[in-house]
Motif scaffolding. Structure first.
Motif, PDB file in Angstrom:
ATOM      1  N   ALA A  32       0.833  -1.208   0.000  1.00 42.43           N
ATOM      2  CA  ALA A  32       0.000   0.000   0.000  1.00 42.43           C
ATOM      3  C   ALA A  32       0.863   1.252   0.000  1.00 42.43           C
ATOM      4  O   ALA A  32       0.558   2.228  -0.698  1.00 42.43           O
ATOM      5  N   LYS A  33       1.955   1.224   0.760  1.00 42.86           N
ATOM      6  CA  LYS A  33       2.859   2.380   0.800  1.00 42.86           C
ATOM      7  C   LYS A  33       3.509   2.600  -0.561  1.00 42.86           C
ATOM      8  O   LYS A  33       3.664   3.744  -1.015  1.00 42.86           O
ATOM      9  N   GLU A  34       3.881   1.510  -1.240  1.00 35.73           N
ATOM     10  CA  GLU A  34       4.477   1.620  -2.573  1.00 35.73           C
ATOM     11  C   GLU A  34       3.488   2.226  -3.573  1.00 35.73           C
ATOM     12  O   GLU A  34       3.889   2.897  -4.531  1.00 35.73           O
ATOM     13  N   LYS A  35       2.211   1.986  -3.333  1.00 36.76           N
ATOM     14  CA  LYS A  35       1.165   2.527  -4.199  1.00 36.76           C
ATOM     15  C   LYS A  35       0.822   3.980  -3.848  1.00 36.76           C
ATOM     16  O   LYS A  35      -0.063   4.575  -4.456  1.00 36.76           O
ATOM     17  N   GLY A  36       1.513   4.527  -2.867  1.00 35.38           N
ATOM     18  CA  GLY A  36       1.333   5.929  -2.528  1.00 35.38           C
ATOM     19  C   GLY A  36       0.361   6.203  -1.403  1.00 35.38           C
ATOM     20  O   GLY A  36       0.037   7.360  -1.127  1.00 35.38           O
ATOM     21  N   ALA A  37      -0.127   5.162  -0.724  1.00 37.05           N
ATOM     22  CA  ALA A  37      -1.091   5.364   0.353  1.00 37.05           C
ATOM     23  C   ALA A  37      -0.378   5.717   1.660  1.00 37.05           C
ATOM     24  O   ALA A  37       0.674   5.158   1.981  1.00 37.05           O
ATOM     25  N   TYR A  38      -0.959   6.649   2.377  1.00 37.13           N
ATOM     26  CA  TYR A  38      -0.496   6.972   3.730  1.00 37.13           C
ATOM     27  C   TYR A  38      -1.155   5.967   4.663  1.00 37.13           C
ATOM     28  O   TYR A  38      -2.381   5.871   4.730  1.00 37.13           O
ATOM     29  N   VAL A  39      -0.363   5.194   5.385  1.00 38.05           N
ATOM     30  CA  VAL A  39      -0.896   4.136   6.247  1.00 38.05           C
ATOM     31  C   VAL A  39      -0.873   4.587   7.697  1.00 38.05           C
ATOM     32  O   VAL A  39       0.147   5.071   8.196  1.00 38.05           O
ATOM     33  N   THR A  40      -2.003   4.430   8.373  1.00 35.50           N
ATOM     34  CA  THR A  40      -2.108   4.815   9.772  1.00 35.50           C
ATOM     35  C   THR A  40      -2.959   3.809  10.524  1.00 35.50           C
ATOM     36  O   THR A  40      -3.565   2.912   9.922  1.00 35.50           O
ATOM     37  N   PHE A  41      -3.010   3.960  11.840  1.00 33.12           N
ATOM     38  CA  PHE A  41      -3.905   3.165  12.676  1.00 33.12           C
ATOM     39  C   PHE A  41      -5.042   4.043  13.172  1.00 33.12           C
ATOM     40  O   PHE A  41      -4.856   5.231  13.423  1.00 33.12           O
ATOM     41  N   PHE A  47      -1.618   5.455  22.929  1.00 33.87           N
ATOM     42  CA  PHE A  47      -0.601   5.865  21.965  1.00 33.87           C
ATOM     43  C   PHE A  47       0.675   5.019  22.067  1.00 33.87           C
ATOM     44  O   PHE A  47       1.192   4.561  21.036  1.00 33.87           O
ATOM     45  N   PRO A  48       1.240   4.787  23.270  1.00 39.06           N
ATOM     46  CA  PRO A  48       2.472   3.985  23.334  1.00 39.06           C
ATOM     47  C   PRO A  48       2.299   2.582  22.764  1.00 39.06           C
ATOM     48  O   PRO A  48       3.205   2.048  22.119  1.00 39.06           O
ATOM     49  N   SER A  49       1.138   1.970  23.002  1.00 39.47           N
ATOM     50  CA  SER A  49       0.893   0.629  22.487  1.00 39.47           C
ATOM     51  C   SER A  49       0.798   0.636  20.964  1.00 39.47           C
ATOM     52  O   SER A  49       1.370  -0.215  20.285  1.00 39.47           O
ATOM     53  N   ALA A  50       0.078   1.616  20.404  1.00 39.26           N
ATOM     54  CA  ALA A  50      -0.042   1.719  18.942  1.00 39.26           C
ATOM     55  C   ALA A  50       1.310   2.032  18.313  1.00 39.26           C
ATOM     56  O   ALA A  50       1.641   1.516  17.236  1.00 39.26           O
ATOM     57  N   LYS A  51       2.089   2.861  18.974  1.00 37.84           N
ATOM     58  CA  LYS A  51       3.411   3.236  18.454  1.00 37.84           C
ATOM     59  C   LYS A  51       4.313   2.009  18.348  1.00 37.84           C
ATOM     60  O   LYS A  51       5.093   1.874  17.403  1.00 37.84           O
ATOM     61  N   LYS A  52       4.191   1.119  19.306  1.00 39.76           N
ATOM     62  CA  LYS A  52       4.997  -0.104  19.293  1.00 39.76           C
ATOM     63  C   LYS A  52       4.666  -0.965  18.073  1.00 39.76           C
ATOM     64  O   LYS A  52       5.554  -1.498  17.403  1.00 39.76           O
ATOM     65  N   ALA A  56       6.883  -1.908  14.299  1.00 41.91           N
ATOM     66  CA  ALA A  56       7.018  -3.244  13.706  1.00 41.91           C
ATOM     67  C   ALA A  56       6.668  -3.241  12.228  1.00 41.91           C
ATOM     68  O   ALA A  56       7.129  -4.093  11.468  1.00 41.91           O
ATOM     69  N   LEU A  57       5.868  -2.245  11.808  1.00 42.98           N
ATOM     70  CA  LEU A  57       5.465  -2.130  10.401  1.00 42.98           C
ATOM     71  C   LEU A  57       6.204  -1.008   9.681  1.00 42.98           C
ATOM     72  O   LEU A  57       5.851  -0.638   8.559  1.00 42.98           O
ATOM     73  N   LYS A  58       7.221  -0.466  10.330  1.00 45.61           N
ATOM     74  CA  LYS A  58       8.035   0.618   9.762  1.00 45.61           C
ATOM     75  C   LYS A  58       7.183   1.853   9.457  1.00 45.61           C
ATOM     76  O   LYS A  58       7.357   2.516   8.434  1.00 45.61           O
ATOM     77  N   LEU A  59       6.266   2.147  10.374  1.00 47.77           N
ATOM     78  CA  LEU A  59       5.436   3.348  10.270  1.00 47.77           C
ATOM     79  C   LEU A  59       5.857   4.346  11.351  1.00 47.77           C
ATOM     80  O   LEU A  59       5.022   5.014  11.966  1.00 47.77           O
ATOM     81  N   ASP A  60       7.152   4.434  11.571  1.00 49.03           N
ATOM     82  CA  ASP A  60       7.696   5.199  12.696  1.00 49.03           C
ATOM     83  C   ASP A  60       7.249   6.655  12.719  1.00 49.03           C
ATOM     84  O   ASP A  60       7.026   7.226  13.788  1.00 49.03           O
ATOM     85  N   ASP A  61       7.122   7.278  11.554  1.00 54.91           N
ATOM     86  CA  ASP A  61       6.804   8.708  11.499  1.00 54.91           C
ATOM     87  C   ASP A  61       5.331   8.986  11.241  1.00 54.91           C
ATOM     88  O   ASP A  61       4.937  10.152  11.115  1.00 54.91           O
ATOM     89  N   ALA A  62       4.531   7.964  11.164  1.00 54.51           N
ATOM     90  CA  ALA A  62       3.116   8.157  10.827  1.00 54.51           C
ATOM     91  C   ALA A  62       2.354   8.777  11.995  1.00 54.51           C
ATOM     92  O   ALA A  62       2.631   8.502  13.162  1.00 54.51           O
ATOM     93  N   TYR A  63       1.387   9.616  11.656  1.00 53.49           N
ATOM     94  CA  TYR A  63       0.440  10.099  12.666  1.00 53.49           C
ATOM     95  C   TYR A  63      -0.543   8.970  12.950  1.00 53.49           C
ATOM     96  O   TYR A  63      -1.109   8.378  12.025  1.00 53.49           O
ATOM     97  N   LEU A  64      -0.754   8.672  14.218  1.00 52.58           N
ATOM     98  CA  LEU A  64      -1.612   7.566  14.623  1.00 52.58           C
ATOM     99  C   LEU A  64      -2.841   8.087  15.351  1.00 52.58           C
ATOM    100  O   LEU A  64      -2.748   8.984  16.199  1.00 52.58           O
ATOM    101  N   GLU A  75       4.334  11.700  17.627  1.00 57.91           N
ATOM    102  CA  GLU A  75       5.157  11.643  18.844  1.00 57.91           C
ATOM    103  C   GLU A  75       4.292  12.070  20.019  1.00 57.91           C
ATOM    104  O   GLU A  75       3.491  12.993  19.909  1.00 57.91           O
ATOM    105  N   VAL A  76       4.472  11.411  21.151  1.00 56.12           N
ATOM    106  CA  VAL A  76       3.584  11.632  22.284  1.00 56.12           C
ATOM    107  C   VAL A  76       3.609  13.067  22.791  1.00 56.12           C
ATOM    108  O   VAL A  76       2.600  13.577  23.307  1.00 56.12           O
ATOM    109  N   GLU A  77       4.726  13.751  22.640  1.00 60.25           N
ATOM    110  CA  GLU A  77       4.839  15.121  23.144  1.00 60.25           C
ATOM    111  C   GLU A  77       4.270  16.166  22.184  1.00 60.25           C
ATOM    112  O   GLU A  77       4.127  17.330  22.554  1.00 60.25           O
ATOM    113  N   GLU A  78       3.931  15.759  20.956  1.00 66.16           N
ATOM    114  CA  GLU A  78       3.483  16.729  19.962  1.00 66.16           C
ATOM    115  C   GLU A  78       2.208  16.261  19.242  1.00 66.16           C
ATOM    116  O   GLU A  78       2.201  16.035  18.030  1.00 66.16           O
ATOM    117  N   PRO A  79       1.117  16.118  19.968  1.00 68.80           N
ATOM    118  CA  PRO A  79      -0.133  15.697  19.307  1.00 68.80           C
ATOM    119  C   PRO A  79      -0.669  16.790  18.389  1.00 68.80           C
ATOM    120  O   PRO A  79      -0.528  17.985  18.670  1.00 68.80           O
TER     121      PRO A  79
END
Length: 282
Positions: A32-41, A47-52, A56-64, A75-79
């Motif tokens: 989906a990412k290769e097809k240009g989709a922004y992937v989120t939860f 937040f900490p659980s979703a971030k973990k 695992a899916l290499k969505l480190d910078d995604a807004y969740l 990031e938890v400090e910058e919602p």
């Protein structure tokens, strides 16, 4: 239709019943990412659980979209969005819930406060929902209401897990009669998930869409439980998992396979294989 955003529920959707990520699911997310989709939860988890899971899916910078839409951040400090229940409402809700036999969790974005219960099985189930205590500390107390008198809290979400459906329904009725400014739903069997009345996963998607310049009609939302209902109906393409209830299946545009049958992977490839040109996000 070109879909530019993929929003996934976690429990009962992204994860199998054993709470593991299938290899096929990881590969489909990359697709989906290769097809240009922004992937989120869009999840009821903290937040900490979703971030973990995101890491695992290499969505480190995604807004969740977490806490059922009450906390949206990368990031938890910058919602980019947070909607808390004030300390008075939190106390009122807890004071009501303590009259019932249930496990209570006050879910802050950095930690949780919960009442002590004897049943070990419910503790295990609740830990799955809020994340690894190593990264998300849980403070167990004898009485959350007494704790709140000394240490008032504003939180994005309160979750209660019931053993009796009748007690759950009775608690919902009492809370709805006493407090008009909350939204109640459920994320797993027996749960009562409480957030501010202006909050939902669908509204979290609207917030994120405005941030990214993506409309709801350009989004795909995949979910499996009651708290996914609004986002499934409001997204451009709402998909229900094969393990969803009949009600969720009936409101969805499409029903995929179950979470134990690679339902997310199957749906993602079916939807995004038709897209030829990736979208570009700034």
């Amino acid at each position: 239709m070109v879909y530019r955003l993929l929003a996934l529920d976690i429990d009962g959707t992204l994860l199998k019943s054993n709470h593991r990520l299938a290899k096929e699911t990881k590969e489909a997310i990359d697709y989906a990412k290769e097809k240009g989709a922004y992937v989120t939860f869009a999840t009821g988890r903290s937040f900490p659980s979703a971030k973990k899971v995101a890491k695992a899916l290499k969505l480190d910078d995604a807004y969740l979209i977490t806490h059922d839409g009450a906390f949206v951040a990368s990031e938890v400090e910058e919602p980019i969005f947070e909607r808390r229940m004030d300390s008075e409402r939190v106390y009122q809700i807890v004071d009501i819930l303590e009259n019932y036999h249930c496990h209570i969790r006050l879910l802050h974005e950095k930690y949780a406060v919960g009442n002590k219960v004897r049943q070990r099985n419910i503790i295990a189930r609740m830990n799955i929902g809020v994340g690894d205590p190593l990264f998300y500390p849980i403070n167990y107390v004898d009485s959350p209401s007494n704790y709140l008198i000394d240490q008032p809290l504003t939180v994005p979400k309160i979750r209660a897990q019931f053993w009796s459906e009748k007690e759950r329904q009775d608690a919902m009725e009492e809370i709805s009669e006493s407090i008009k400014t909350v939204h109640m739903t459920s994320s797993i069997e027996g749960s009562l998930d409480i957030v501010d009345s202006t909050t939902s996963k669908a509204k979290g998607l609207q917030v994120l869409g405005r941030k990214l310049g993506i409309s709801l009609q350009e989004m795909v939302a995949i979910g499996s439980y009651e708290n996914d209902e609004e986002m499934i109906t409001q997204a451009g393409l709402g998909i229900a998992m094969g393990n969803s209830s009949v009600n969720i299946k009936n409101i969805a545009d499409w029903v995929t396979r179950s979470n134990n049958q690679n339902g997310v992977g199957y749906a993602v490839r079916e939807v995004f294989r038709k897209q030829l040109h990736p979208a570009v996000y700034k």
